[in-house]
Design a protein around this motif. Structure first.
Motif, PDB file in Angstrom:
ATOM      1  N   HIS A   1      12.007   6.019  -4.076  1.00  0.00           N
ATOM      2  CA  HIS A   1      12.415   5.068  -3.039  1.00  0.00           C
ATOM      3  C   HIS A   1      12.650   5.765  -1.704  1.00  0.00           C
ATOM      4  CE1 HIS A   1      12.528   1.490  -5.493  1.00  0.00           C
ATOM      5  NE2 HIS A   1      13.173   2.153  -6.435  1.00  0.00           N
ATOM      6  N   GLN A   2      13.141   6.996  -1.742  1.00  0.00           N
ATOM      7  CA  GLN A   2      13.318   7.752  -0.510  1.00  0.00           C
ATOM      8  C   GLN A   2      11.979   7.990   0.174  1.00  0.00           C
ATOM      9  OE1 GLN A   2      15.011  11.665  -1.068  1.00  0.00           O
ATOM     10  NE2 GLN A   2      15.564  11.880   1.082  1.00  0.00           N
ATOM     11  N   LEU A   3      10.966   8.325  -0.618  1.00  0.00           N
ATOM     12  CA  LEU A   3       9.643   8.578  -0.073  1.00  0.00           C
ATOM     13  C   LEU A   3       9.008   7.300   0.450  1.00  0.00           C
ATOM     14  CD1 LEU A   3       7.414  10.670   0.414  1.00  0.00           C
ATOM     15  CD2 LEU A   3       6.570  10.199  -1.910  1.00  0.00           C
ATOM     16  N   CYS A   4       9.093   6.226  -0.335  1.00  0.00           N
ATOM     17  CA  CYS A   4       8.532   4.940   0.086  1.00  0.00           C
ATOM     18  C   CYS A   4       9.216   4.467   1.366  1.00  0.00           C
ATOM     19  CB  CYS A   4       8.697   3.912  -1.035  1.00  0.00           C
ATOM     20  SG  CYS A   4       7.967   2.303  -0.663  1.00  0.00           S
ATOM     21  N   ASP A   5      10.539   4.621   1.429  1.00  0.00           N
ATOM     22  CA  ASP A   5      11.296   4.224   2.608  1.00  0.00           C
ATOM     23  C   ASP A   5      10.831   5.004   3.833  1.00  0.00           C
ATOM     24  OD1 ASP A   5      13.455   2.610   3.691  1.00  0.00           O
ATOM     25  OD2 ASP A   5      14.551   4.484   3.948  1.00  0.00           O
ATOM     26  N   GLN A   6      10.530   6.270   3.626  1.00  0.00           N
ATOM     27  CA  GLN A   6      10.010   7.103   4.715  1.00  0.00           C
ATOM     28  C   GLN A   6       8.660   6.572   5.205  1.00  0.00           C
ATOM     29  OE1 GLN A   6       9.724  11.329   3.756  1.00  0.00           O
ATOM     30  NE2 GLN A   6       7.896  11.503   5.035  1.00  0.00           N
ATOM     31  N   TYR A   7       7.794   6.207   4.269  1.00  0.00           N
ATOM     32  CA  TYR A   7       6.462   5.703   4.635  1.00  0.00           C
ATOM     33  C   TYR A   7       6.526   4.407   5.440  1.00  0.00           C
ATOM     34  CZ  TYR A   7       4.242   9.047   1.381  1.00  0.00           C
ATOM     35  OH  TYR A   7       3.810  10.177   0.747  1.00  0.00           O
TER      36      TYR A   7
ATOM     37  N   ILE B   1       0.834  -1.205   0.000  1.00  0.00           N
ATOM     38  CA  ILE B   1       0.000   0.000   0.000  1.00  0.00           C
ATOM     39  C   ILE B   1       0.871   1.259   0.000  1.00  0.00           C
ATOM     40  CG2 ILE B   1      -1.709   1.317   1.320  1.00  0.00           C
ATOM     41  CD1 ILE B   1      -2.704  -1.462   2.382  1.00  0.00           C
ATOM     42  N   CYS B   2       1.893   1.276   0.845  1.00  0.00           N
ATOM     43  CA  CYS B   2       2.775   2.447   0.918  1.00  0.00           C
ATOM     44  C   CYS B   2       3.538   2.659  -0.381  1.00  0.00           C
ATOM     45  CB  CYS B   2       3.741   2.296   2.084  1.00  0.00           C
ATOM     46  SG  CYS B   2       2.956   2.484   3.709  1.00  0.00           S
ATOM     47  N   HIS B   3       3.917   1.589  -1.034  1.00  0.00           N
ATOM     48  CA  HIS B   3       4.584   1.681  -2.334  1.00  0.00           C
ATOM     49  C   HIS B   3       3.701   2.433  -3.322  1.00  0.00           C
ATOM     50  CE1 HIS B   3       7.291  -0.060  -5.546  1.00  0.00           C
ATOM     51  NE2 HIS B   3       6.229   0.270  -6.275  1.00  0.00           N
ATOM     52  N   GLU B   4       2.430   2.088  -3.352  1.00  0.00           N
ATOM     53  CA  GLU B   4       1.511   2.748  -4.283  1.00  0.00           C
ATOM     54  C   GLU B   4       1.199   4.179  -3.842  1.00  0.00           C
ATOM     55  OE1 GLU B   4       1.275   1.293  -7.011  1.00  0.00           O
ATOM     56  OE2 GLU B   4       2.121  -0.562  -6.198  1.00  0.00           O
ATOM     57  N   LEU B   5       1.144   4.424  -2.548  1.00  0.00           N
ATOM     58  CA  LEU B   5       0.934   5.790  -2.069  1.00  0.00           C
ATOM     59  C   LEU B   5       2.090   6.694  -2.494  1.00  0.00           C
ATOM     60  CD1 LEU B   5      -0.417   5.135   1.550  1.00  0.00           C
ATOM     61  CD2 LEU B   5      -1.718   6.020  -0.399  1.00  0.00           C
ATOM     62  N   ALA B   6       3.296   6.165  -2.479  1.00  0.00           N
ATOM     63  CA  ALA B   6       4.453   6.955  -2.901  1.00  0.00           C
ATOM     64  C   ALA B   6       4.367   7.322  -4.370  1.00  0.00           C
ATOM     65  CB  ALA B   6       5.743   6.185  -2.614  1.00  0.00           C
ATOM     66  N   HIS B   7       3.703   6.481  -5.168  1.00  0.00           N
ATOM     67  CA  HIS B   7       3.551   6.774  -6.597  1.00  0.00           C
ATOM     68  C   HIS B   7       2.630   7.969  -6.847  1.00  0.00           C
ATOM     69  CE1 HIS B   7       5.984   3.873  -8.576  1.00  0.00           C
ATOM     70  NE2 HIS B   7       5.329   2.813  -8.126  1.00  0.00           N
ATOM     71  N   LEU B   8       1.841   8.346  -5.874  1.00  0.00           N
ATOM     72  CA  LEU B   8       1.006   9.532  -6.049  1.00  0.00           C
ATOM     73  C   LEU B   8       1.867  10.789  -6.192  1.00  0.00           C
ATOM     74  CD1 LEU B   8      -1.731   8.811  -3.370  1.00  0.00           C
ATOM     75  CD2 LEU B   8      -2.033   8.705  -5.844  1.00  0.00           C
ATOM     76  N   THR B   9       3.048  10.764  -5.568  1.00  0.00           N
ATOM     77  CA  THR B   9       3.971  11.889  -5.645  1.00  0.00           C
ATOM     78  C   THR B   9       5.033  11.678  -6.715  1.00  0.00           C
ATOM     79  OG1 THR B   9       3.664  12.326  -3.282  1.00  0.00           O
ATOM     80  CG2 THR B   9       5.597  13.304  -4.321  1.00  0.00           C
ATOM     81  N   GLU B  10       5.569  10.467  -6.783  1.00  0.00           N
ATOM     82  CA  GLU B  10       6.626  10.129  -7.746  1.00  0.00           C
ATOM     83  C   GLU B  10       6.138   8.964  -8.612  1.00  0.00           C
ATOM     84  OE1 GLU B  10       9.478  11.698  -8.213  1.00  0.00           O
ATOM     85  OE2 GLU B  10       9.146  13.126  -6.588  1.00  0.00           O
ATOM     86  N   PHE B  11       5.706   9.288  -9.823  1.00  0.00           N
ATOM     87  CA  PHE B  11       5.116   8.249 -10.691  1.00  0.00           C
ATOM     88  C   PHE B  11       6.227   7.546 -11.474  1.00  0.00           C
ATOM     89  CE2 PHE B  11       2.158   6.683 -14.052  1.00  0.00           C
ATOM     90  CZ  PHE B  11       1.247   6.080 -13.202  1.00  0.00           C
ATOM     91  N   ASN B  12       7.167   6.962 -10.735  1.00  0.00           N
ATOM     92  CA  ASN B  12       8.325   6.298 -11.324  1.00  0.00           C
ATOM     93  C   ASN B  12       8.987   5.488 -10.218  1.00  0.00           C
ATOM     94  OD1 ASN B  12       9.886   8.157  -9.709  1.00  0.00           O
ATOM     95  ND2 ASN B  12       9.549   9.687 -11.320  1.00  0.00           N
ATOM     96  N   HIS B  13      10.178   4.965 -10.490  1.00  0.00           N
ATOM     97  CA  HIS B  13      10.947   4.281  -9.455  1.00  0.00           C
ATOM     98  C   HIS B  13      12.313   4.950  -9.309  1.00  0.00           C
ATOM     99  CE1 HIS B  13       7.940   1.026 -10.197  1.00  0.00           C
ATOM    100  NE2 HIS B  13       8.013   0.966  -8.881  1.00  0.00           N
ATOM    101  N   SER B  14      12.299   6.248  -9.266  1.00  0.00           N
ATOM    102  CA  SER B  14      13.510   7.042  -9.143  1.00  0.00           C
ATOM    103  C   SER B  14      14.021   6.998  -7.701  1.00  0.00           C
ATOM    104  CB  SER B  14      13.197   8.494  -9.520  1.00  0.00           C
ATOM    105  OG  SER B  14      12.300   9.059  -8.576  1.00  0.00           O
ATOM    106  N   PRO B  15      15.250   7.495  -7.469  1.00  0.00           N
ATOM    107  CA  PRO B  15      15.743   7.586  -6.080  1.00  0.00           C
ATOM    108  C   PRO B  15      14.798   8.375  -5.173  1.00  0.00           C
ATOM    109  CG  PRO B  15      17.561   7.893  -7.612  1.00  0.00           C
ATOM    110  CD  PRO B  15      16.304   7.845  -8.441  1.00  0.00           C
ATOM    111  N   ARG B  16      14.167   9.418  -5.707  1.00  0.00           N
ATOM    112  CA  ARG B  16      13.223  10.204  -4.901  1.00  0.00           C
ATOM    113  C   ARG B  16      12.012   9.354  -4.499  1.00  0.00           C
ATOM    114  NH1 ARG B  16      11.762  15.730  -7.750  1.00  0.00           N
ATOM    115  NH2 ARG B  16      10.535  15.895  -5.818  1.00  0.00           N
TER     116      ARG B  16
END
Length: 226
Positions: A198-204, A181-196
């Motif tokens: 993963h940083q956001l997903c890691d935070q979640y 779920i958090c992985h997909e929530l991070a895609h709302l901000t970063e619609f890719n798998h960039s370092p940014r």
């Protein structure tokens, strides 16, 4: 080996299915390129195969899924069939007919199908409240939620901000379900798998993204996924 030609595939992907090796290839890939790719990824495929636990069931086995418990029993009502019955949240059964061999591959497929049916019936009620809770915790605002019915793609965020969660995540432990779920929530901000991203997903997920990815890859599913 089962080879699927996919018109939009950009590279050759191989994974273990049930019971075949499934290979997805670009539409115009040559036999030579396919064999070269398989040679390159063969060591990793063999390592994954060795990690896979053979799916087996037994009488009175309890399989948990997102708060629900399914008990496998033997039944006499229809001795040649495998039946999925849900009487209440606490009374869910897969009834294996007494004429069936519980270790037979066909019976294992039927039991797995019954488990998937139960998961599909309950997914929205058990998955979406937690998904909405996590979205609120992290200040995310998807435009909608859907339950998806693919067995391999466990989550997806589309370009409109709708998040799809697969019913198969019902079989995951809580922390891995939350990771999806958090992985997909991070895609709302970063619609890719960039370092940014993963940083956001890691935070979640509290700094545990890499650990949870490894756990998900090693997870032994309690049923055949298809």
């Amino acid at each position: 080996m089962l080879v699927n030609l996919h018109p939009t595939a950009r590279k050759i992907i191989a994974r273990w299915g049930e019971p075949f090796l499934e290979v997805t290839v670009p539409k115009y890939a040559t036999d030579e390129k396919i064999l070269e790719a398989l040679d390159a990824i063969a060591p990793n495929l063999l390592a994954r195969r060795q990690l896979r636990k053979e799916v087996r069931f037994h009488e009175m086995q309890v399989i948990e899924m997102s708060g629900l418990k399914v008990t496998i029993i033997l039944q006499n009502d229809k001795p040649d069939l495998v039946l999925a019955k849900q009487y209440a949240p606490s009374k869910i059964y897969i009834g294996v007919g007494r004429n069936r061999d519980i270790d037979d591959p066909g019976t294992i497929r039927s039991i797995s199908k019954g488990l998937r049916t139960i998961a599909q019936r309950n997914a929205a009620n058990y998955l979406l409240p937690r998904a909405r809770q996590l979205a609120e915790i992290h200040g995310c605002h998807p435009t909608g939620w859907k339950i998806s019915y693919g067995a391999r793609i466990l989550g997806k965020c589309d370009v409109n901000g709708v998040i799809n969660i697969s019913y198969m995540t019902m079989f995951l432990p809580d922390e891995l379900r939350d990771y999806i779920i958090c992985h997909e929530l991070a895609h709302l901000t970063e619609f890719n798998h960039s370092p940014r991203f993963h940083q956001l997903c890691d935070q979640y997920v509290g700094g545990r993204e890499k650990q949870l990815i490894a756990q998900l890859k090693a997870f032994q599913w309690p049923l055949l996924r298809k």
